[in-house]
Scaffold this motif. Structure first.
Motif: not given
Length: 100
Positions: A64-87
């Motif tokens: 996942i690539i996001i923009t930080g508060a400083d305006g720079n882009s940062y890349k993260y790798q998903v180690e674990e993920i859980d989806y909600y049932s609703n939504p």
């Protein structure tokens, strides 16, 4: 078990092989606003974060690539993920920062 599989194959049944996920995806969240469109919480270990957001088909191993508060882009790798049932497209993930 092997006799059952052999018998079923004689009847025309073929086992369904699970798809192995060889390819990871990169999800671009740079056009979204932290605190409005998603929540990112840094842990004491500055390389790890927890993110809550929406989006389909985000899986462990993806980036996942996001923009930080400083305006720079940062890349993260998903180690674990859980989806909600609703939504059903809302998820919470443990992320590890990686090089962009």
């Amino acid at each position: 078990m092997k006799y059952l599989l052999r018998f079923l194959s004689l009847l025309g049944f073929q086992p369904i092989k699970s798809k192995s996920r060889l390819e990871t995806k990169t999800h671009n969240y740079t056009n979204l606003v932290c605190g409005k469109d998603y929540v990112l919480e840094k842990s004491e270990d500055t390389q790890k974060s927890q993110m809550t957001a929406t989006g389909k088909n985000v899986n462990s191993g993806d980036c996942i690539i996001i923009t930080g508060a400083d305006g720079n882009s940062y890349k993260y790798q998903v180690e674990e993920i859980d989806y909600y049932s609703n939504p059903p497209d809302m998820w919470m993930a443990l992320l590890k920062q990686v090089e962009l």
